[in-house]
Design an enzyme around this catalytic site. Structure first.
Site, PDB file in Angstrom:
ATOM      1  N   HIS A 173     107.184  66.581 150.934  1.00 18.92           N
ATOM      2  CA  HIS A 173     108.025  65.458 150.860  1.00 18.92           C
ATOM      3  C   HIS A 173     107.304  64.450 150.165  1.00 18.92           C
ATOM      4  O   HIS A 173     106.388  63.838 150.449  1.00 18.92           O
ATOM      5  CB  HIS A 173     108.710  65.206 152.216  1.00 18.92           C
ATOM      6  CG  HIS A 173     109.525  63.941 152.275  1.00 18.92           C
ATOM      7  ND1 HIS A 173     109.211  62.726 152.781  1.00 18.92           N
ATOM      8  CD2 HIS A 173     110.493  63.591 151.760  1.00 18.92           C
ATOM      9  CE1 HIS A 173     109.958  61.759 152.654  1.00 18.92           C
ATOM     10  NE2 HIS A 173     110.993  62.436 151.926  1.00 18.92           N
ATOM     11  N   SER A 174     108.175  63.809 149.025  1.00 16.59           N
ATOM     12  CA  SER A 174     107.758  62.818 148.132  1.00 16.59           C
ATOM     13  C   SER A 174     106.464  62.931 147.683  1.00 16.59           C
ATOM     14  O   SER A 174     106.226  63.983 147.054  1.00 16.59           O
ATOM     15  CB  SER A 174     107.825  61.624 149.388  1.00 16.59           C
ATOM     16  OG  SER A 174     107.569  60.409 148.615  1.00 16.59           O
ATOM     17  N   MET A 175     105.418  61.968 148.019  1.00 15.09           N
ATOM     18  CA  MET A 175     103.994  62.263 147.499  1.00 15.09           C
ATOM     19  C   MET A 175     103.324  63.739 147.891  1.00 15.09           C
ATOM     20  O   MET A 175     102.455  63.844 147.244  1.00 15.09           O
ATOM     21  CB  MET A 175     103.330  61.009 147.480  1.00 15.09           C
ATOM     22  CG  MET A 175     103.912  59.702 146.968  1.00 15.09           C
ATOM     23  SD  MET A 175     103.904  59.974 145.077  1.00 15.09           S
ATOM     24  CE  MET A 175     101.879  59.746 144.863  1.00 15.09           C
ATOM     25  N   GLN A 200     110.429  68.261 147.963  1.00 15.52           N
ATOM     26  CA  GLN A 200     111.392  67.333 148.137  1.00 15.52           C
ATOM     27  C   GLN A 200     111.390  65.788 147.904  1.00 15.52           C
ATOM     28  O   GLN A 200     110.466  65.184 148.344  1.00 15.52           O
ATOM     29  CB  GLN A 200     111.871  67.497 149.787  1.00 15.52           C
ATOM     30  CG  GLN A 200     112.157  68.826 150.249  1.00 15.52           C
ATOM     31  CD  GLN A 200     112.306  69.023 151.741  1.00 15.52           C
ATOM     32  OE1 GLN A 200     111.678  68.183 152.576  1.00 15.52           O
ATOM     33  NE2 GLN A 200     113.020  70.301 152.212  1.00 15.52           N
ATOM     34  N   THR A 202     110.214  64.244 145.261  1.00 13.49           N
ATOM     35  CA  THR A 202     108.716  64.065 144.915  1.00 13.49           C
ATOM     36  C   THR A 202     108.843  63.491 143.319  1.00 13.49           C
ATOM     37  O   THR A 202     109.316  64.273 142.404  1.00 13.49           O
ATOM     38  CB  THR A 202     107.953  65.349 144.833  1.00 13.49           C
ATOM     39  OG1 THR A 202     107.825  65.735 146.193  1.00 13.49           O
ATOM     40  CG2 THR A 202     106.550  65.193 144.010  1.00 13.49           C
TER      41      THR A 202
END
Length: 922
Positions: A173-175, A200, A202
């Site tokens: 998720h993200s980073m 997700q 990212t």
């Protein structure tokens, strides 16, 4: 005093710019659909079992941990290792919690229970201590190395099992998704340790806010590796974006480029994902039930029945992800679907010869095959369209070869259908199937349920309607219309000239129906052929429906297809479509794509004002008010032409070679062009926003200084204005050394903040002294100014013997006000590393690496000296003219090199401050 120096026209302009910025911000933060995600709930109490890691690893990474997720009996059973399932590792993002794994972990557990644990997934999650890696990139490499160790530790938990895994699937998720991609850059990492990567929200392309060089360098390392090794990377990767609800990471940053035909990378916006069809914000993307269900369905379809692990077949993985995330045919996934279907059995065969046909099925006791002969229809029509409201996964439409009235076998065309929220539909171009003699629609026997099947033949030119979009600068005053009155089921509106991210439109669809009183549903789908960012709008007709049209990704140069508005309509209704430009949404796109560059434009405007004040001090002997000089000096024509000319010259090889020879970095405008992010007049718009922000922050800092000085007077009345000016006071070297020690031993940003507060304290003290002096000894400003100019010709060259008059103090406060405003942005840009350091203080007393340490060693002495600097001590300096000339080229440099690399901005600020400080001694 600040407001009095601004004329009403300028004030009106600044207020107007605030209103425009508010419109843009409103669109970014509120101008999207409501949250339609269903919350995912746990059916049993969630438990997080900490996985014991080697002591050496725990000592090296004291802030990081690895957990296994479980619920109820599953959690109890798996407290005794080893494990027997399929390992999946969840990586949280910026400030993310390892507990975010519970949504997808719980859904996977329920799915495994449904199949009696024939297969099941073991969900692991890494605790990164909720580090702010989007703000400070110094720990990204450390996180990557820890994840590598976690993968090896996870696989050891399965040793000795019959179907022991040799790789893990990763959800980032993200980073966390970027950290997962960075694993491939590690020297000792084996690519085979990862069999699938799902990210997700990212930001793969570039950091959202490049606040330090470590983030930028990390991105360059990862992206360059994936580009240079595209031929050798066989990792199947899926990137899911949240759409316009996610204002933290815009979806354009999440799209992974297909670097070669070997690259198995898919990028999609959640609003385009079948069975999801909703936009998610940055956090809800990890718990959105619709999206997590889709993800788990895909995971179970990826299992190889022989190995009981995720398949190693590259084509199957890509097929599964395409099936669930790109185009769903309303059928269960099959690796090798049977194209030929048997159409035998005791069923009725009913021929249909009309071009438009509707069948309402309710409590059908017999199976019925409706056959549509194509011979006559081919002569008149180009396409056939069929839809069904029965959303089961059975085959429902076939093609027969060389048949008269019925056929024993048919080509299963159901695999070419598309699942939509209320229907499954199929559109075929007849010339692509010259071998088919009939289309067959199958209606199964149903009991207690009602559904409708529709088919029609049509000419494409009558259903594909060109609709040129309105001009960007029409501001919504003009519109274009298209009227659909052919009573068809399916239309496509070709949105001509809609290809750029700075375009935004409002579409209003008005439907008028006659006949049936039953509830009728229409679907309007924006289809973007060059990226998977489709969005759907469901309307109950008759109604008036408003749709927002804007893009996440601009149309590439090598794509000629236009964006389409696909309309799945009712034959009982007529539709009128009106499109017009939405100015607030255009401003929203400017903020969405370029808002991160605003600090660079603010600093550029302040630098221009700062240079004007220094030159005014040199030429006239006194300092002009900040708001006046800002209006005079902060002009876009002083900055933009140089950037545009440099970008133009870089198109020539000789200039590019010269540019590279002097080791200058890439121009930020070139990066923006490569990402198709150059709006018309965007730099001008941002400069105006920056100047407006510079004005209001100047007003804020001036007000704060006056309020603090008033508070100081209320608590402790200061002495009179200093009679002798001492730039280097006895305690100044000690303070500088103390701040430098703080910077070296703890955090550079902390030392910068402390130095800034000391500087503000000195200015507040001077303001309070001036207020006391003026209250006790009111003077005539004009007389004072004349006497000051006269005395300037006879003053001593020694700084220490200079006397400070009230007007000198007022001049100094004007200059200090500008410096405070300028330094405030430097402090603001350095705050992320300070926040990160404070959050991790229990683990690390010294921030390493520290992005602000080099800056602190230059800025701390400069701020300390400037805190004791007065205009009377520098106006006769031989260096003042040179110092006044530096801010202009530096203001250009801030825009040229700092708009997409914000960490460079303080480097441009420190130079004029150092020259200003040196004016005390030269």
């Amino acid at each position: 005093m600040f407001l009095h120096s601004v004329n009403l026209c300028n004030l009106a302009f600044y207020v107007f710019m605030v209103l425009l910025a508010t419109l843009g911000l409103w669109d970014v933060f509120f101008g999207f659909e409501e949250n339609k995600c269903s919350m995912s709930y746990m059916f049993e109490y969630p438990e997080y079992q900490k996985i014991e890691l080697p002591k050496k690893l725990t000592k090296r990474y004291p802030a990081y941990e690895l957990y296994l997720y479980g619920e109820g009996s599953y959690a109890e059973e798996h407290k005794i290792l080893p494990l027997t399932g399929i390992p999946v590792l969840f990586l949280p993002g910026n400030a993310g919690s390892y507990k975010q794994v519970r949504s997808i972990g719980s859904i996977a557990l329920r799915k495994a229970e449904d199949i009696d644990f024939k297969y099941h997934f073991d969900f692991f999650s890494v605790n990164f201590n909720e580090e702010l890696v989007a703000l400070y990139g110094g720990s990204l490499q450390k996180q990557t190395k820890f994840v590598h160790e976690c993968i090896k530790a996870i696989l050891k938990l399965y040793k000795g099992q019959e179907f022991a895994p040799t790789s893990v699937a990763i959800i980032g998720h993200s980073m966390g998704g970027l950290v997962a991609r960075a694993l491939l850059t590690l020297k000792n990492f084996k690519q085979d340790l990862i069999n699938l990567l799902v990210t997700q929200a990212t930001p793969h392309v570039a950091p959202v806010m490049p606040l330090d060089r470590f983030i930028t360098e990390f991105y360059m390392t990862v992206n360059n590796y994936w580009i240079l090794n595209a031929q050798h990377i066989n990792l199947t990767t899926l990137s899911v974006a949240g759409g316009f609800r996610d204002y933290q990471v815009r979806s354009g940053l999440t799209f992974l480029p297909k670097l070669s035909h070997h690259t198995s990378a898919l990028s999609v916006v959640s609003s385009a994902v079948p069975k999801t069809w909703v936009s998610t914000d940055h956090l809800s993307i990890v718990w959105c039930k619709q999206l997590q269900l889709t993800t788990i369905r895909a995971f179970f379809d990826l299992i190889d029945a022989d190995t009981k692990q995720i398949t190693q077949k590259y084509k199957k993985k890509l097929s599964v992800l395409t099936h669930h995330f790109i185009r769903h045919p309303a059928k269960h996934f099959e690796e090798s679907p049977s194209i030929i279907a048997d159409l035998t059995g005791t069923s009725m065969w009913v021929p249909v010869k009309v071009s438009r046909w509707t069948y309402v099925a309710y409590n059908e006791s017999d199976k019925i095959y409706f056959t549509f002969p194509l011979a006559n229809h081919r002569k008149i029509y180009s396409h056939v369209y069929c839809q069904s409201t029965m959303l089961d996964s059975n085959s429902w439409i076939f093609g027969c070869v060389n048949s008269t009235s019925m056929c024993r076998q048919g080509v299963d065309l159901s695999w070419k259908a598309e699942l939509l929220p209320t229907i499954k539909s199929l559109t075929l171009r007849l010339q692509d199937y010259p071998y088919l003699s009939h289309i067959v629609v199958f209606v199964p026997s149903v009991h207690g349920s009602k559904f409708v099947v529709d088919c029609e033949f049509f000419k494409k030119e009558l259903r594909s309607i060109p609709l040129p979009v309105t001009h960007l600068f029409s501001f919504g005053l003009s519109s274009r219309k298209a009227i659909l009155n052919a009573n068809g089921l399916y239309y496509t509106l070709e949105l001509q000239n809609f290809a750029q991210i700075y375009q935004a439109f409002k579409v209003n669809v008005v439907s008028k129906c006659s006949g049936s009183k039953e509830e009728i549903t229409s679907i309007y789908k924006l289809h973007v052929p060059w990226s998977y960012e489709d969005s759907l709008t469901i309307a109950q007709v008759p109604s008036s429906t408003e749709i927002s049209l804007k893009l996440h990704v601009a149309q590439p140069d090598n794509v000629s297809h236009v964006a389409l508005l696909k309309m799945y309509t009712s034959s009982e209704c007529q539709y009128e479509v009106t499109i017009k430009t939405s100015f607030p949404q255009i401003l929203g796109q400017v903020v969405r794509f370029h808002g991160g560059a605003l600090p660079a434009y603010v600093v550029s405007s302040i630098l221009l004002a700062y240079g004007g004040q220094l030159y005014s001090l040199f030429s006239t002997g006194y300092c002009i008010e900040y708001s006046t000089i800002l209006d005079k000096e902060a002009k876009p024509y002083k900055v933009d032409p140089f950037v545009i000319m440099t970008k133009f010259l870089l198109g020539y090889k000789w200039f590019k070679d010269l540019w590279d020879a002097v080791l200058l970095p890439e121009l930020d405008a070139i990066f923006l062009t490569s990402q198709s992010m150059c709006f018309p007049l965007v730099s001008l718009i941002l400069f105006l926003f920056g100047t407006c922000t510079a004005y209001w922050t100047g007003l804020l800092s001036s007000t704060c200084v006056q309020l603090l000085s008033s508070l100081w007077l209320a608590l402790k009345r200061p002495a009179e204005l200093p009679k002798d000016i001492k730039v280097i006071s006895p305690d100044l070297p000690i303070m500088i050394v103390a701040f430098l020690i703080v910077s070296w031993t703890t955090c550079g940003a902390l030392a910068i903040l402390l130095s800034y507060l000391y500087y503000v304290f000195k200015v507040v003290h001077l303001q309070a002294s001036l207020m006391t002096f003026r209250n006790n000894q009111p003077v005539n400003p004009k007389h004072s100014r004349r006497s000051e100019k006269k005395s300037n010709h006879h003053k001593d060259s020694s700084v220490q013997s200079l006397r400070l008059s009230a007007n000198d103090a007022e001049d100094s406060l004007r200059m200090h006000g500008t410096v405070i405003n300028l330094l405030a942005w430097v402090v603001l840009l350095s705050m992320p590393s300070l926040i990160y350091w404070l959050k991790n203080l229990r683990y690390y007393f010294k921030l390493n690496p520290d992005p602000c340490k080099p800056l602190a060693f230059l800025l701390i002495p400069a701020m300390a000296i400037l805190g004791n600097t007065h205009t009377v001590s520098v106006k006769s300096s031989k260096l003042l003219k040179t110092a006044s000339q530096f801010p202009l080229p530096l203001a250009v440099g801030v825009i040229a090199f700092g708009s997409t690399h914000l960490y460079r901005v303080p480097c441009f600020v420190i130079i004029p401050l150092l020259f200003h400080a040196l004016c005390n001694f030269m």
